[in-house]
Design a protein around this motif. Structure first.
Motif, short mmCIF file in Angstrom:
data_model
loop_
_atom_site.label_atom_id
_atom_site.label_comp_id
_atom_site.label_asym_id
_atom_site.label_seq_id
_atom_site.Cartn_x
_atom_site.Cartn_y
_atom_site.Cartn_z
N ILE A 3 0.80 5.89 6.54
CA ILE A 3 1.08 5.52 7.93
C ILE A 3 2.58 5.30 8.12
N LEU A 4 3.21 4.65 7.15
CA LEU A 4 4.65 4.42 7.24
C LEU A 4 5.40 5.75 7.26
N GLY A 5 4.95 6.71 6.46
CA GLY A 5 5.60 8.02 6.44
C GLY A 5 5.48 8.73 7.77
N VAL A 6 4.28 8.72 8.34
CA VAL A 6 4.09 9.36 9.66
C VAL A 6 4.98 8.67 10.69
N LEU A 9 8.81 9.50 10.18
CA LEU A 9 9.20 10.88 10.48
C LEU A 9 8.93 11.26 11.93
N HIS A 10 7.89 10.74 12.53
CA HIS A 10 7.57 11.12 13.90
C HIS A 10 8.32 10.29 14.93
N ARG A 11 8.87 9.18 14.51
CA ARG A 11 9.66 8.36 15.43
C ARG A 11 10.87 9.16 15.91
N GLU A 12 11.35 10.06 15.05
CA GLU A 12 12.51 10.87 15.39
C GLU A 12 12.12 12.35 15.48
N MET A 37 -0.95 12.20 3.73
CA MET A 37 -1.63 11.71 2.53
C MET A 37 -1.68 12.81 1.46
N LEU A 38 -1.95 14.04 1.87
CA LEU A 38 -1.97 15.15 0.92
C LEU A 38 -0.58 15.39 0.34
N PHE A 70 7.73 4.91 -2.99
CA PHE A 70 6.42 5.52 -3.17
C PHE A 70 6.26 6.10 -4.58
N LEU A 71 7.28 6.83 -5.04
CA LEU A 71 7.21 7.41 -6.38
C LEU A 71 7.09 6.33 -7.44
#
Length: 132
Positions: A3-6, A9-12, A37-38, A70-71
């Motif tokens: 969710i944080l990734g989406v 990245l989508h905020r901008e 997620m994938l 994340f890694l």
């Protein structure tokens, strides 16, 4: 992390659309929560992760801590799982070996008892149950 990734990245979204390669990466790999997620699973396995991550991190440095965190977390989680499987397998093997050792000891004890019984019966010459 998905969710944080989406969200990151989508905020901008408009910013990413100004770059052809990076915009395509965001759309293909982070276009929805399932895709994100994938992609994160792909990053966990370190399968061509640089192709996905490097162009994005080059344009937005704020993504560096996100991907590195994340890694780090996923690597620790995977290593914990691997370690857990190894330890559990070792405990199961040790338990099985201990059980096998107990069975072997029991069989040896029974054999020894039969030998002692035979020896004592051989010493009972008059068959009275007493040693003579």
């Amino acid at each position: 992390f998905g969710i944080l990734g989406v969200e990151l990245l989508h905020r901008e979204w408009d910013f990413w659309q100004t770059f052809e390669e990076e915009g395509a990466i965001v759309r293909v790999h982070f276009g929805s929560l399932p895709r994100t997620m994938l992609t994160l699973l792909q990053l966990t396995t370190v399968d061509s992760w640089a192709v996905v991550v490097r162009p994005l991190m080059a344009r937005r440095f704020i993504l560096v801590p996100y991907f590195l965190a994340f890694l780090g977390v996923s690597a620790i989680a995977v290593m914990n799982l691997v370690t857990g499987v190894i330890v559990e397998t070792s405990f199961a093997a040790a338990s099985k070996e201990a059980e096998s050792d107990e069975k072997l000891e029991f069989v040896q004890m029974q054999k020894l008892m039969h030998e002692v019984t035979d020896l004592l019966q051989a010493g009972d010459l008059d068959k009275s149950g007493d040693l003579t």
